[in-house]
Design a protein around this motif. Structure first.
Motif, PDB file in Angstrom:
ATOM      1  N   ALA A  45      32.649  68.362 105.709  1.00 13.94           N
ATOM      2  CA  ALA A  45      31.843  68.361 107.132  1.00 13.94           C
ATOM      3  C   ALA A  45      31.718  66.753 107.528  1.00 13.94           C
ATOM      4  N   ALA A  46      31.415  66.018 106.664  1.00 19.67           N
ATOM      5  CA  ALA A  46      31.319  64.456 106.977  1.00 19.67           C
ATOM      6  C   ALA A  46      32.753  63.996 107.397  1.00 19.67           C
ATOM      7  N   GLN A  47      33.741  64.394 106.630  1.00 18.60           N
ATOM      8  CA  GLN A  47      35.119  64.032 107.168  1.00 18.60           C
ATOM      9  C   GLN A  47      35.458  64.773 108.290  1.00 18.60           C
ATOM     10  N   ASP A  48      35.415  65.940 108.563  1.00 19.71           N
ATOM     11  CA  ASP A  48      35.753  66.473 110.092  1.00 19.71           C
ATOM     12  C   ASP A  48      34.882  65.616 111.315  1.00 19.71           C
ATOM     13  N   ALA A  49      33.835  65.500 111.116  1.00 20.94           N
ATOM     14  CA  ALA A  49      33.032  64.677 112.002  1.00 20.94           C
ATOM     15  C   ALA A  49      33.682  63.002 112.110  1.00 20.94           C
ATOM     16  N   TRP A  50      34.134  62.570 110.948  1.00 22.08           N
ATOM     17  CA  TRP A  50      34.633  61.030 111.110  1.00 22.08           C
ATOM     18  C   TRP A  50      35.832  61.283 111.953  1.00 22.08           C
ATOM     19  N   GLY A  88      49.059  68.288 108.738  1.00 22.33           N
ATOM     20  CA  GLY A  88      49.091  67.944 110.221  1.00 22.33           C
ATOM     21  C   GLY A  88      48.541  66.754 110.602  1.00 22.33           C
ATOM     22  N   GLY A  89      48.611  65.528 109.779  1.00 27.59           N
ATOM     23  CA  GLY A  89      48.099  64.372 110.171  1.00 27.59           C
ATOM     24  C   GLY A  89      47.034  64.061 109.369  1.00 27.59           C
ATOM     25  N   PRO A  90      46.826  62.859 109.066  1.00 24.47           N
ATOM     26  CA  PRO A  90      45.797  62.186 107.993  1.00 24.47           C
ATOM     27  C   PRO A  90      44.369  62.707 108.233  1.00 24.47           C
ATOM     28  N   ARG A  91      43.526  63.014 107.433  1.00 23.14           N
ATOM     29  CA  ARG A  91      42.137  63.220 107.549  1.00 23.14           C
ATOM     30  C   ARG A  91      41.647  62.516 106.434  1.00 23.14           C
ATOM     31  N   THR A  92      40.501  61.718 106.808  1.00 29.55           N
ATOM     32  CA  THR A  92      39.587  60.881 105.860  1.00 29.55           C
ATOM     33  C   THR A  92      38.274  60.734 106.307  1.00 29.55           C
ATOM     34  N   TYR A  93      37.480  60.461 105.288  1.00 28.43           N
ATOM     35  CA  TYR A  93      36.181  60.009 105.804  1.00 28.43           C
ATOM     36  C   TYR A  93      35.897  58.359 105.576  1.00 28.43           C
ATOM     37  N   LEU A  94      35.745  58.097 106.712  1.00 27.39           N
ATOM     38  CA  LEU A  94      35.572  56.215 106.903  1.00 27.39           C
ATOM     39  C   LEU A  94      37.016  55.597 106.592  1.00 27.39           C
ATOM     40  N   GLY A  95      38.159  56.406 106.565  1.00 25.60           N
ATOM     41  CA  GLY A  95      39.508  55.773 105.980  1.00 25.60           C
ATOM     42  C   GLY A  95      39.494  55.549 104.472  1.00 25.60           C
ATOM     43  N   VAL A  96      38.521  55.919 103.909  1.00 25.12           N
ATOM     44  CA  VAL A  96      38.267  55.565 102.556  1.00 25.12           C
ATOM     45  C   VAL A  96      38.637  56.548 101.460  1.00 25.12           C
ATOM     46  N   ALA A  97      37.952  57.729 101.715  1.00 25.20           N
ATOM     47  CA  ALA A  97      38.115  58.914 101.024  1.00 25.20           C
ATOM     48  C   ALA A  97      38.546  59.917 101.621  1.00 25.20           C
TER      49      ALA A  97
END
Ligand code: FAD
Ligand code: NAP
Length: 549
Positions: A483-488, A421-430
């Motif tokens: 959760a951290a990824q969703d928030a980012w 559904g599109g890219p999902r990352t935490y900080l674009g790093v992980a």
């Protein structure tokens, strides 16, 4: 072949649970980001190997050898800051260096820091899988060899997978077909040739004036007119370079305070509030400064519709004043998107090229391409005989190169499925679900919206800190929390909200690739803000990451 490489098939017989990974870190890609990652991770005590598809270092500067290719961030800023010695010993000869110069710079850096011995060239990584039991990544190279590492770092580039449009009949074309991003290493001679260029983004706009000077006739196939500002490129005088070298630390410090990673402070008022002559003077000054700086001439050009319209109107007038034929000028003036909503281009004599007798602009909006024939291109308006065809058609940007490594994380989850559904990352790093995997300039990081050498250094420095944090506590596994990824992801969407970037069919949104989910991919909050956020997360014990012994 590396000493540790297994034979074809992945060497499963050797995958004993007690066997350590071949190295601590595998880096894929040897462009600006990958080269610095190798160097810095080694400095931090890790063993590192790098695999690179190309036959040499350079990344985009290895591949994009098209005529006219040059950077649009000033070379003295579009260069590494980690080594004062390197800053002092490299001699930039132009304000915006051409491709051979940047390639030579990266080659010089690779020699100076002895990086080549850690890189296996001509080695595309075709798949990668996380072994949950042994807590390591195993990558497979195109020739079937494989290697393993505790951590996998993908420095594969946001603009490294060329987009080749599926034009009917293209395989039947009898002449040569070149993609700007896969340009041959030997010079291409267009003398006496009829050349077609499809695409008027940054690559097309840089190459068109240079090809026009050489070929017999150039046909420019334009679907969408783009905003381009003269780069105002010029030779770097020895005095100017000496001055910059003497003050490099202060200049670098300034770049860290800005959203775009260049050492300039721009005015923060709005053109809307100015009297007409004052506004004109300000835009004239920005035009003279040149290139991508124009978009920053006022702080609100990317957020205020009226400010943006005034700037676009100024550029339209400039185009009318440069291009002799009023009908051609009107075709070259963008009419369907705000200035800068597609990446603004920096050129040398682009609009002037359309005053040449040997250049024809073909408007694909009015007369779309019907087919490529063996002898040229047939549009709905006529036939154009061509000897050579240049595709300046762009990239599967920001996600394409990561997906091409086919990472499979915990439970065999593929990155393609995780990002359906599109890219999902935490900080674009992980990416949650992909332990010990890291992306450089990934979606969700400032990457393509800032000076990318600054973003690469920032990300590598930060990532090295995270990896040291993991290994120093004897842990072997680190993974982003969902959760951290969703928030980012929410934060990245919020940062894009209200910007003009959402108001065009641009590659930031994946709109150039048929079927790609429309998601705004880079982080629009600015490199300065992003850096602070990353630093706070690190200071908070790498909040949002789970570290497992
Ligand atoms: P890249 O330079 O793209 O390097 C990635 C490397 O990974 C490549 O060498 C590639 O071969 C390798 N690779 C990819 N996949 C695999 C695989 N599966 N296996 C093995 N190897 C692989 N940005 C700016 O800030 N300023 C500019 O002026 C500017 N100019 C640009 C001009 C052009 C023509 C282009 C295309 C981009 C430009 N950019 C510019 C953006 C550019 O992407 C970055 O500046 C920067 O070069 C990115 O560096 P990188 O190391 O992250 O990626
Ligand atoms: P791009 O900006 O995506 O431009 C591609 C062009 O090809 C667009 O004009 C597009 O038209 C056209 N196109 C694509 N498919 C087509 C089709 N089927 N038929 C007709 N036209 C088609 O790609 P790019 O020019 O390679 O630049 C990509 C990015 O790389 C830049 O935005 C920049 O970040 C970086 N870059 C920087 C520089 C620099 O100056 N330093 C130079 C080159 C690249 P539509 O707009 O209608 O889709």
């Amino acid at each position: 072949m590396l000493p540790y490489s297994d034979s074809a098939g992945g060497g499963l017989a050797d995958d004993r649970l007690d066997r350590p990974p071949d190295v601590d870190v595998i880096v894929v890609g040897a462009g600006f980001a990958g080269l610095y990652a190798i160097l810095h991770l080694v400095e931090c005590g890790f063993t590192v190997r790098c695999f690179e598809s190309a036959s040499d270092v350079g990344g985009v500067w290895y591949w994009n050898r098209y005529p006219g290719a040059r950077c649009d961030v000033e070379s003295v800023d579009y260069s590494y800051s980690f080594s004062p010695e390197l800053e002092q010993d490299y001699e930039w000869t132009e304000r915006y260096a051409a491709q051979p110069d940047i390639q030579a710079y990266l080659s010089h850096a690779a020699e100076r820091f002895d990086l080549r011995s850690r890189i296996q060239f001509d080695s595309p990584v075709t798949s990668s899988r996380f072994d949950e039991e042994r807590r390591l990544w195993r990558v497979t190279i195109a020739d079937g060899a494989s290697a393993s590492a505790r951590f996998l770092v993908l420095a594969t580039g946001p603009l490294s997978v060329p987009l080749v449009p599926s034009l009917p009949g293209i395989d039947s074309f009898a002449g040569a077909v070149y993609h700007t991003s896969r340009w041959p290493s030997e010079p291409v001679d267009f003398t006496g040739r009829r050349v077609g260029v499809i695409g008027t983004g940054s690559s097309g706009i840089q190459s068109i004036p240079v090809i026009a000077e050489q070929c017999e006739h150039l046909y420019v196939f334009q679907r969408t007119a783009n905003f381009s500002i003269p780069a105002q490129n010029r030779p770097m005088t020895p005095e100017a370079l000496a001055d910059i070298k003497a003050n490099y630390r202060a200049r670098r410090a300034l770049t860290l305070l800005t959203k775009g990673g260049s050492p300039y402070q721009y005015r923060t008022d709005s053109p809307v509030a100015l009297a007409e002559d004052e506004r004109r003077q300000a835009f004239e000054a920005a035009w003279e400064r040149g290139g991508t700086h124009f978009l920053k001439s006022f702080g609100d050009l990317v957020t205020n519709e009226e400010s943006n319209r005034l700037a676009a109107e100024f550029v339209a007038e400039k185009i009318r004043s440069i291009v002799d034929d009023p009908a051609i000028a009107e075709l070259l003036i963008p009419s369907d998107h705000p200035l800068g909503s597609k990446r603004i281009c920096a050129d040398t004599n682009y609009y002037q090229a359309f005053n040449r007798q040997n250049v024809t602009l073909v408007d694909l909006r009015r007369t779309p391409i019907a087919e490529v024939t063996p002898s040229g291109i047939r549009t709905e308006g006529g036939e154009y005989g061509l000897d050579d065809l240049v595709l300046a058609t762009g990239f599967d940007a920001m996600t394409g190169s990561f997906q091409a490594v086919y990472p499979r994380g915990a439970g065999g989850l593929s990155l393609r499925d995780a990002w359906r559904g599109g890219p999902r990352t935490y900080l674009g790093v992980a990416v949650a679900g992909f332990p010990n995997l890291f992306l450089l300039s990934g979606p969700g990081s400032p990457s393509v919206l800032a000076n990318m050498v600054r973003t690469a250094e920032q990300q590598v420095d930060w990532l090295a800190g995270l990896l040291r944090h993991v290994v120093d506590q004897g842990a072997t596994l680190v993974e982003a929390d969902v959760a951290a990824q969703d928030a980012w992801v929410r934060h990245v969407n919020d940062a894009a909200e209200g910007t003009i970037h959402l108001r065009a069919n641009n590659w930031y949104l994946g709109a150039n690739v048929p079927g790609k989910p429309r998601v705004f991919m880079p982080y629009a909050g600015g490199l300065d803000v992003y850096r602070r956020e990353c630093d706070e997360i690190a200071a908070d014990g790498y909040r949002g990451f789970a570290v497992v012994d």
